[in-house]
Design an enzyme around this catalytic site. Structure first.
Site, mmCIF file in Angstrom:
data_model
loop_
_atom_site.group_PDB
_atom_site.id
_atom_site.type_symbol
_atom_site.label_atom_id
_atom_site.label_comp_id
_atom_site.label_asym_id
_atom_site.label_seq_id
_atom_site.Cartn_x
_atom_site.Cartn_y
_atom_site.Cartn_z
ATOM 1 N N GLY A 43 -4.433 -34.698 91.513
ATOM 2 C CA GLY A 43 -4.262 -35.586 92.667
ATOM 3 C C GLY A 43 -3.798 -36.936 92.129
ATOM 4 O O GLY A 43 -4.429 -37.493 91.219
ATOM 5 N N GLY A 45 -3.951 -39.913 93.235
ATOM 6 C CA GLY A 45 -4.943 -40.977 93.335
ATOM 7 C C GLY A 45 -6.035 -40.816 92.294
ATOM 8 O O GLY A 45 -6.304 -41.729 91.495
ATOM 9 N N ASN A 47 -6.048 -39.096 89.628
ATOM 10 C CA ASN A 47 -5.507 -39.232 88.268
ATOM 11 C C ASN A 47 -5.439 -40.693 87.845
ATOM 12 O O ASN A 47 -5.787 -41.049 86.713
ATOM 13 C CB ASN A 47 -4.096 -38.641 88.195
ATOM 14 C CG ASN A 47 -4.070 -37.137 88.353
ATOM 15 O OD1 ASN A 47 -5.100 -36.474 88.276
ATOM 16 N ND2 ASN A 47 -2.894 -36.584 88.602
ATOM 17 N N ASN A 187 9.486 -43.296 89.801
ATOM 18 C CA ASN A 187 10.187 -42.705 88.660
ATOM 19 C C ASN A 187 11.682 -42.698 88.994
ATOM 20 O O ASN A 187 12.095 -43.204 90.048
ATOM 21 C CB ASN A 187 9.627 -41.316 88.309
ATOM 22 C CG ASN A 187 9.882 -40.283 89.400
ATOM 23 O OD1 ASN A 187 10.748 -40.466 90.272
ATOM 24 N ND2 ASN A 187 9.133 -39.199 89.367
ATOM 25 N N LEU A 226 10.911 -44.358 83.486
ATOM 26 C CA LEU A 226 12.134 -43.659 83.082
ATOM 27 C C LEU A 226 11.881 -42.514 82.113
ATOM 28 O O LEU A 226 12.810 -42.076 81.423
ATOM 29 C CB LEU A 226 13.109 -44.682 82.463
ATOM 30 C CG LEU A 226 13.445 -45.882 83.359
ATOM 31 C CD1 LEU A 226 14.281 -46.915 82.602
ATOM 32 C CD2 LEU A 226 14.187 -45.417 84.621
ATOM 33 N N GLY A 227 10.643 -42.034 82.025
ATOM 34 C CA GLY A 227 10.340 -40.882 81.173
ATOM 35 C C GLY A 227 10.655 -41.180 79.719
ATOM 36 O O GLY A 227 10.156 -42.152 79.142
ATOM 37 N N ASP A 252 3.166 -31.212 78.330
ATOM 38 C CA ASP A 252 2.968 -31.154 79.780
ATOM 39 C C ASP A 252 3.102 -32.580 80.333
ATOM 40 O O ASP A 252 2.274 -33.434 80.019
ATOM 41 C CB ASP A 252 1.569 -30.574 80.069
ATOM 42 C CG ASP A 252 1.269 -30.450 81.555
ATOM 43 O OD1 ASP A 252 2.108 -30.852 82.379
ATOM 44 O OD2 ASP A 252 0.172 -29.952 81.881
ATOM 45 N N ALA A 255 1.275 -35.867 85.471
ATOM 46 C CA ALA A 255 0.436 -37.075 85.565
ATOM 47 C C ALA A 255 0.758 -38.130 84.510
ATOM 48 O O ALA A 255 -0.011 -39.084 84.358
ATOM 49 C CB ALA A 255 -1.056 -36.726 85.537
ATOM 50 N N ALA A 256 1.889 -38.003 83.812
ATOM 51 C CA ALA A 256 2.266 -39.082 82.884
ATOM 52 C C ALA A 256 2.461 -40.385 83.666
ATOM 53 O O ALA A 256 2.027 -41.457 83.232
ATOM 54 C CB ALA A 256 3.542 -38.708 82.138
ATOM 55 N N GLY A 257 3.112 -40.284 84.829
ATOM 56 C CA GLY A 257 3.315 -41.482 85.654
ATOM 57 C C GLY A 257 1.990 -42.037 86.159
ATOM 58 O O GLY A 257 1.806 -43.260 86.237
ATOM 59 N N ASP A 258 1.063 -41.165 86.513
ATOM 60 C CA ASP A 258 -0.257 -41.626 86.968
ATOM 61 C C ASP A 258 -0.997 -42.327 85.832
ATOM 62 O O ASP A 258 -1.694 -43.335 86.056
ATOM 63 C CB ASP A 258 -1.101 -40.435 87.452
ATOM 64 C CG ASP A 258 -0.470 -39.738 88.648
ATOM 65 O OD1 ASP A 258 0.224 -40.405 89.439
ATOM 66 O OD2 ASP A 258 -0.678 -38.506 88.779
ATOM 67 N N GLY A 293 -2.606 -30.628 81.174
ATOM 68 C CA GLY A 293 -3.409 -31.037 82.314
ATOM 69 C C GLY A 293 -3.128 -32.466 82.734
ATOM 70 O O GLY A 293 -2.408 -33.210 82.060
HETATM 71 O O1 RIB Z 1 1.137 -36.688 89.641
HETATM 72 C C1 RIB Z 1 0.602 -35.443 89.287
HETATM 73 C C2 RIB Z 1 -0.251 -34.898 90.406
HETATM 74 O O2 RIB Z 1 0.564 -34.617 91.518
HETATM 75 C C3 RIB Z 1 -0.947 -33.607 90.089
HETATM 76 O O3 RIB Z 1 -2.199 -33.804 89.466
HETATM 77 C C4 RIB Z 1 -1.033 -32.924 91.449
HETATM 78 O O4 RIB Z 1 -2.337 -32.835 91.946
HETATM 79 C C5 RIB Z 1 -0.142 -33.742 92.364
HETATM 80 O O5 RIB Z 1 -0.868 -34.531 93.211
#
Ligand code: RIB
Length: 316
Positions: A43, A45, A47, A187, A226-227, A252, A255-258, A293
């Site tokens: 999610g 948020g 994350n 992004n 910009l990854g 993986d 969630a890198a942006g989060d 993950g």
């Molecule tokens: O940004 C990654 C997230 O997007 C994942 O964890 C997934 O739950 C989606 O909300």
């Protein structure tokens, strides 16, 4: 490092991620055999809250889970990660779910079923005004109803607390919303979506031209994530920074942006300057892509500082 700072308050989604790993992403209409399956906490948020909490910031989550076992497990694991869950409500419905496919090199596709996240109403946001106004930075994304994000923006404006909006997944925004944001953090794909309709085709624009187009919407600061190319940061009337990326072996990218947002917000809330906060966020995101993950991949502060210490031009 962030002890004593005002909290990062995240208003947004809480999901369980059902993740299939395969050698590549399937084509349209194709069935392929994968390599592994995992259930992770996710999610956008949640994350971002976990990213801030794992780095040592005080992180408070405002959102909803369903009355199923996924919801109970999400609260258990968020609490274990150090997130304050006292403002998470339980709705009599299913929890949010994300079905994710990850291919070699870390690219992914994601389908989100909102579940309880759809019940994060403007009234629920209003009911949490007292905690929202304590924030050093409020973080939001677009996995809850748009009218609730707008109400959050209005409350942040009324209470004079900064709002960082991650406009993901890309959706049409009410005109007023961006003018209520201190930061927006798209992004590349999202930036092109939001900058479209400006004088030039966003695909052909430089980062500075895309940022300038977005700053015209009224937001005070733009971070273009910009990854592999790092990040570009610009503020109205302020400096612009190209934040270099870190060369890592990506496993993986979920969630890198989060991770960037949680780390960037934690650093800004602690009074770090914009460039340092951007580098800190970029380093945290780089570490996260080396692990599988969403929340499971996020680093602690000492790991991020160790990576930053390898950059001779960063003042630690
Ligand atoms: O940004 C990654 C997230 O997007 C994942 O964890 C997934 O739950 C989606 O909300």
């Amino acid at each position: 490092m962030f002890a004593g700072s005002k909290p990062v308050v995240v208003v947004g989604s809480i999901n369980t991620d059902l993740v299939a790993h395969a050698d590549r992403l399937p084509l349209k209409g194709e069935t392929i055999t994968g390599n592994s399956f995992h259930t992770f906490q996710g999610g956008k948020g949640a994350n971002q809250a976990v990213a801030a909490a794992k780095l040592g910031a005080k992180a408070i989550m405002v959102g909803k889970v369903g009355s199923d076992s996924f919801g109970a497990e999400s609260i258990r694991q968020l609490t274990a990660s150090g997130v304050d869950c006292t403002h998470i409500a339980v709705e009599p419905c299913d929890s949010g779910i994300a079905v994710i496919t990850v291919g070699t090199g870390g690219q992914n596709t994601i389908v989100v079923i909102p579940g309880a996240n759809a019940a994060v109403t403007p009234a629920f946001i209003e009911a949490n005004r007292d905690v929202i106004k304590t924030a050093g930075m409020v973080l939001a994304q677009l996995e809850i109803p748009m009218e609730s994000v707008l109400r959050l923006g209005q409350i942040c404006h009324e209470e004079d607390v900064p709002l960082m909006l991650d406009p993901a997944p890309a959706r049409e925004l009410p005109g007023e919303l961006l003018s209520l944001c201190s930061w927006i953090t798209p992004n590349e794909t999202e930036a092109q979506f939001y900058a479209r309709g400006t004088a030039d085709d966003a695909h052909s624009k430089s980062s500075s031209a895309v940022a300038a187009a977005l700053l015209k919407t009224g937001t005070h600061g733009v971070v273009l994530k910009l990854g592999e190319l790092g990040a570009y940061i610009e503020q109205t009337g302020g400096s612009a920074f190209q934040i270099p990326s870190f060369k890592v072996a990506a496993v993986d990218s979920t969630a890198a942006g989060d991770t960037f947002n949680g780390a960037f917000a934690a650093a800004l809330s602690a009074g770090r300057d914009v460039e340092w906060s951007g580098r800190f966020g970029s380093a945290a995101a780089a570490i996260s892509v080396t692990r599988m993950g969403a929340q499971a991949s996020m680093p602690k502060a000492d790991e991020v500082m160790a990576l930053l210490s390898g950059q001779s031009d960063v003042k630690l």
